[in-house]
Design a protein around this motif. Structure first.
Motif, PDB file in Angstrom:
ATOM      1  N   ALA A 134      10.114 -33.346 -38.188  1.00  0.00           N
ATOM      2  CA  ALA A 134      10.051 -32.443 -37.037  1.00  0.00           C
ATOM      3  C   ALA A 134      11.386 -31.725 -36.842  1.00  0.00           C
ATOM      4  N   ALA A 135      12.488 -32.421 -37.076  1.00  0.00           N
ATOM      5  CA  ALA A 135      13.800 -31.789 -36.901  1.00  0.00           C
ATOM      6  C   ALA A 135      13.998 -30.651 -37.895  1.00  0.00           C
ATOM      7  N   ARG A 136      13.486 -30.803 -39.105  1.00  0.00           N
ATOM      8  CA  ARG A 136      13.600 -29.718 -40.089  1.00  0.00           C
ATOM      9  C   ARG A 136      12.884 -28.468 -39.594  1.00  0.00           C
ATOM     10  N   TYR A 137      11.692 -28.655 -39.042  1.00  0.00           N
ATOM     11  CA  TYR A 137      10.948 -27.500 -38.530  1.00  0.00           C
ATOM     12  C   TYR A 137      11.657 -26.881 -37.328  1.00  0.00           C
ATOM     13  N   VAL A 138      12.142 -27.716 -36.417  1.00  0.00           N
ATOM     14  CA  VAL A 138      12.804 -27.199 -35.219  1.00  0.00           C
ATOM     15  C   VAL A 138      14.072 -26.440 -35.582  1.00  0.00           C
ATOM     16  N   ALA A 139      14.874 -27.001 -36.489  1.00  0.00           N
ATOM     17  CA  ALA A 139      16.146 -26.377 -36.845  1.00  0.00           C
ATOM     18  C   ALA A 139      15.952 -25.041 -37.547  1.00  0.00           C
ATOM     19  N   ALA A 140      14.814 -24.894 -38.233  1.00  0.00           N
ATOM     20  CA  ALA A 140      14.556 -23.647 -38.954  1.00  0.00           C
ATOM     21  C   ALA A 140      13.945 -22.571 -38.056  1.00  0.00           C
ATOM     22  N   ARG A 141      13.591 -22.933 -36.827  1.00  0.00           N
ATOM     23  CA  ARG A 141      12.957 -21.986 -35.916  1.00  0.00           C
ATOM     24  C   ARG A 141      14.006 -21.024 -35.354  1.00  0.00           C
ATOM     25  N   ASP A 142      13.607 -19.795 -35.169  1.00  0.00           N
ATOM     26  CA  ASP A 142      14.503 -18.774 -34.626  1.00  0.00           C
ATOM     27  C   ASP A 142      14.789 -19.086 -33.153  1.00  0.00           C
ATOM     28  N   PRO A 143      16.059 -19.335 -32.776  1.00  0.00           N
ATOM     29  CA  PRO A 143      16.354 -19.680 -31.379  1.00  0.00           C
ATOM     30  C   PRO A 143      16.012 -18.564 -30.401  1.00  0.00           C
ATOM     31  N   ARG A 144      15.891 -17.321 -30.898  1.00  0.00           N
ATOM     32  CA  ARG A 144      15.563 -16.221 -30.001  1.00  0.00           C
ATOM     33  C   ARG A 144      14.182 -16.386 -29.373  1.00  0.00           C
ATOM     34  N   GLU A 145      13.272 -17.031 -30.101  1.00  0.00           N
ATOM     35  CA  GLU A 145      11.928 -17.218 -29.558  1.00  0.00           C
ATOM     36  C   GLU A 145      11.969 -18.004 -28.251  1.00  0.00           C
ATOM     37  N   GLU A 146      12.736 -19.088 -28.234  1.00  0.00           N
ATOM     38  CA  GLU A 146      12.801 -19.916 -27.032  1.00  0.00           C
ATOM     39  C   GLU A 146      13.594 -19.230 -25.931  1.00  0.00           C
ATOM     40  N   LEU A 147      14.643 -18.529 -26.305  1.00  0.00           N
ATOM     41  CA  LEU A 147      15.407 -17.793 -25.305  1.00  0.00           C
ATOM     42  C   LEU A 147      14.534 -16.756 -24.608  1.00  0.00           C
TER      43      LEU A 147
END
Length: 210
Positions: A134-147
């Motif tokens: 799960a951490a691999r998927y989270v770390a690869a996610r674009d942080p702009r989406e959550e912002l």
């Protein structure tokens, strides 16, 4: 948006996994070299807590491991609902181990020889294995989406800017006592165009340009 806004959006509890050293900032950078870096140390404390909570929630029989179905639903709960089944299977098999007591099926006359390796249904994923995947998927996610999701929570009515009135509503919901002049100061600090509110681009810049 200065001290009040950034602290309310960035302060989170520490991770539940021992040995974590990353400070508590939600907007963690992507993994630079997945083969040489522990993904768990590349994500924020809140994300670690979310992953641990999902494992506990979807470990239906509380044996401290997930089967493939539990694994799939746990990832969906973390927001990864668009992963293909082959990708899910590959990720699961990369970290899972045979369930306790698994042995190959016996050979039968006139039948193809049984597999000597366990299938997906015979694999189980440990807590640490799920955390790593799960951490691999989270770390690869674009942080702009959550912002941008956070921006939408502040931008009441979808105006495209966060105004003083928006901040005033957030302050009221949080039970904070912030003087009106400070709210105006927050907007003025980041409203570089003087339009009366902070745009999406300016909001992203507050966090990503640090």
């Amino acid at each position: 948006m200065n001290n009040f806004a950034s602290s309310n959006m960035n302060d989170y509890n520490a991770s539940t996994r021992p040995g974590s050293t990353r400070p508590g900032t939600r907007w963690a950078p992507p993994i630079r070299n997945p083969e040489q870096t522990d993904p768990w140390d590349q994500i924020s404390d809140e994300h670690r807590n979310e992953i641990s909570d999902c494992f506990h929630l979807f470990d239906m029989n509380k044996d401290d491991q997930l089967d493939f179905s539990e694994f799939r639903y746990a990832l969906q709960a973390l927001g990864f609902s668009n992963l293909s089944r082959p990708d899910l299977i590959a990720a699961f098999k990369s970290a899972a181990r045979p369930r306790a007591g698994w042995t190959p099926l016996p050979s039968l006359p006139n039948q193809p020889p049984p597999s000597t390796t366990p299938g997906v249904v015979d694999l189980r994923l440990s807590r640490e294995g799920f955390q790593n995947v799960a951490a691999r998927y989270v770390a690869a996610r674009d942080p702009r989406e959550e912002l941008l999701k956070t921006f939408a929570l502040f931008d009441r009515g979808g105006k495209g800017v966060i105004t003083v009135d928006d901040l005033r509503g957030v302050v009221k919901e949080l039970g904070e006592d912030v003087p009106d002049n400070e709210l105006h100061g927050m907007i003025e600090q980041f409203d570089v165009e003087g339009k009366g509110g902070v745009s999406r681009e300016e909001f992203l810049g507050i966090f990503l340009d640090r």
